[in-house]
Scaffold this active site. Structure first.
Site, mmCIF file in Angstrom:
data_model
loop_
_atom_site.group_PDB
_atom_site.id
_atom_site.type_symbol
_atom_site.label_atom_id
_atom_site.label_comp_id
_atom_site.label_asym_id
_atom_site.label_seq_id
_atom_site.Cartn_x
_atom_site.Cartn_y
_atom_site.Cartn_z
ATOM 1 N N LYS A 121 73.031 36.256 20.078
ATOM 2 C CA LYS A 121 72.207 35.923 18.910
ATOM 3 C C LYS A 121 72.645 34.618 18.263
ATOM 4 C CE LYS A 121 70.855 40.671 17.937
ATOM 5 N NZ LYS A 121 70.995 41.867 17.067
ATOM 6 N N LYS A 149 63.230 39.510 28.798
ATOM 7 C CA LYS A 149 63.038 40.743 28.054
ATOM 8 C C LYS A 149 62.056 40.492 26.913
ATOM 9 C CE LYS A 149 65.330 43.792 24.773
ATOM 10 N NZ LYS A 149 66.541 44.077 23.983
ATOM 11 N N LYS A 155 60.895 39.866 19.992
ATOM 12 C CA LYS A 155 60.394 38.991 18.924
ATOM 13 C C LYS A 155 61.206 37.699 18.875
ATOM 14 C CE LYS A 155 60.855 42.396 15.929
ATOM 15 N NZ LYS A 155 60.819 43.660 16.682
#
Length: 321
Positions: A110, A189, A192
């Protein structure tokens, strides 16, 4: 068997959410003791707009209920309505080695995608551990990318139990290899974060536009195509039984199949599937007070269970005196 899972209200729910988690949770309510929640605290690692988070929380709850989650057959609540989870997070933090968190690949991924490296993002696995352990969960259905977090939960629980006795149930991750990773428009994958989703509750026009954006290779129409390397085939297969999936595979291998035609079929399949759920969801969102009452009732049931676990923790650690 007590099963627990949660979903973040960090944006529009999509096919990856449904096939990766929601469908399975709805099925579990018929065969297990299901605990299911809207993880709005977790969503704060990526959503800092309060109004958007509040709206997203209600929309996620309405989506789950519209798709078939029955609050009479499960415990269904919003994470922030059960404050015990934050208290347990603190207790667990004192049994979480820094090295354990530093090894978590989700945090690295992330941050690598541009999220701010803050304590909330870094300590995310501890809050997830609290979610799981607070309800003495035995099974936690997760995607492959979340398996490590369940393993972290087990490590923390073992350290705590070794110090204070058998307080926490050790959870087991459950991964369905067939749907653990639902491909997005670009083959990564569906997420969002990647902007590659096919959303569940958009209108037909927007849905078709998303489906038509699925990336395909330049193989000419007349030539055979590789179904296993095609994003359209992989997504379409999620809606098909074995017989229909094999028939679609043969159409790919035979040649003469245009990707545009398959995309149109996929759009029509998704649209027909989601249409009745759109109507149910709209009705739920039209009665926000009723929706909030349902969630409050679920939170009351969740807190009853959570309080028992937390009472043991407080007594053993000396927080209760």
């Amino acid at each position: 068997m007590r099963v627990l899972s949660g979903i973040q209200p960090s944006g529009a729910l999509h096919l990856g959410n449904y096939f990766g988690m929601m469908q399975k949770m709805i099925a579990y309510q018929e065969q297990s003791e299901l605990f299911c929640f809207i993880a709005n605290y977790h969503a704060m690692t990526s959503v800092d707009d309060g109004k958007a988070l509040a709206r997203g929380t209600l929309e996620a709850a309405a989506s789950f209920l519209a798709l078939g989650l029955d609050p009479q057959k499960s415990v269904f609540w919003v994470q922030s309505d059960v404050p015990e989870v934050q208290e347990l997070t603190w207790f667990l933090s004192n049994f979480t080695p820094m090295g354990l968190l530093e090894r978590c690949h989700s945090y690295k991924d992330k941050v690598g995608r541009g999220l701010v490296a803050n304590h909330g993002l870094f300590a995310y696995p501890v809050l997830m551990a609290a979610d799981i352990l607070l309800f003495q969960s035995e099974k936690v259905p997760v995607g492959k990318d979340q398996k490590q977090h369940v393993e972290v939960t087990r490590d923390i629980a073992i350290k705590f139990n070794n110090r204070y006795g058998e307080i926490f149930t050790l959870p087991e991750p459950e991964i369905d290899d067939d749907v653990a990773t639902v491909p997005g428009l670009d083959g990564q994958k569906m997420s969002k974060s990647y902007g590659n989703t096919i959303d569940l509750f958009v209108d037909s026009k927007a849905l078709r536009k998303q489906v038509m954006r699925i990336v395909t290779d330049p193989t000419p129409v007349e030539e055979p195509k590789d179904p296993d390397g095609c994003n359209v085939y992989k997504i379409y297969s999620l809606f098909l039984d074995h017989t229909r999936r094999q028939a679609l595979r043969q159409r790919y291998l035979a040649g003469g199949l245009g990707y545009g035609d398959v995309k149109q079929e996929l759009f029509e399949t998704i649209d027909a599937f989601i249409s009745p759920y759109r109507e149910r969801r709209a009705a739920l969102l039209d009665d926000v007070d009723g929706l909030r009452t349902t969630l409050a009732d679920g939170a009351q049931k969740a807190r009853y269970v959570a309080a028992k676990t937390l009472a043991k923790v407080r007594k053993k650690t000396g927080a209760a005196y």
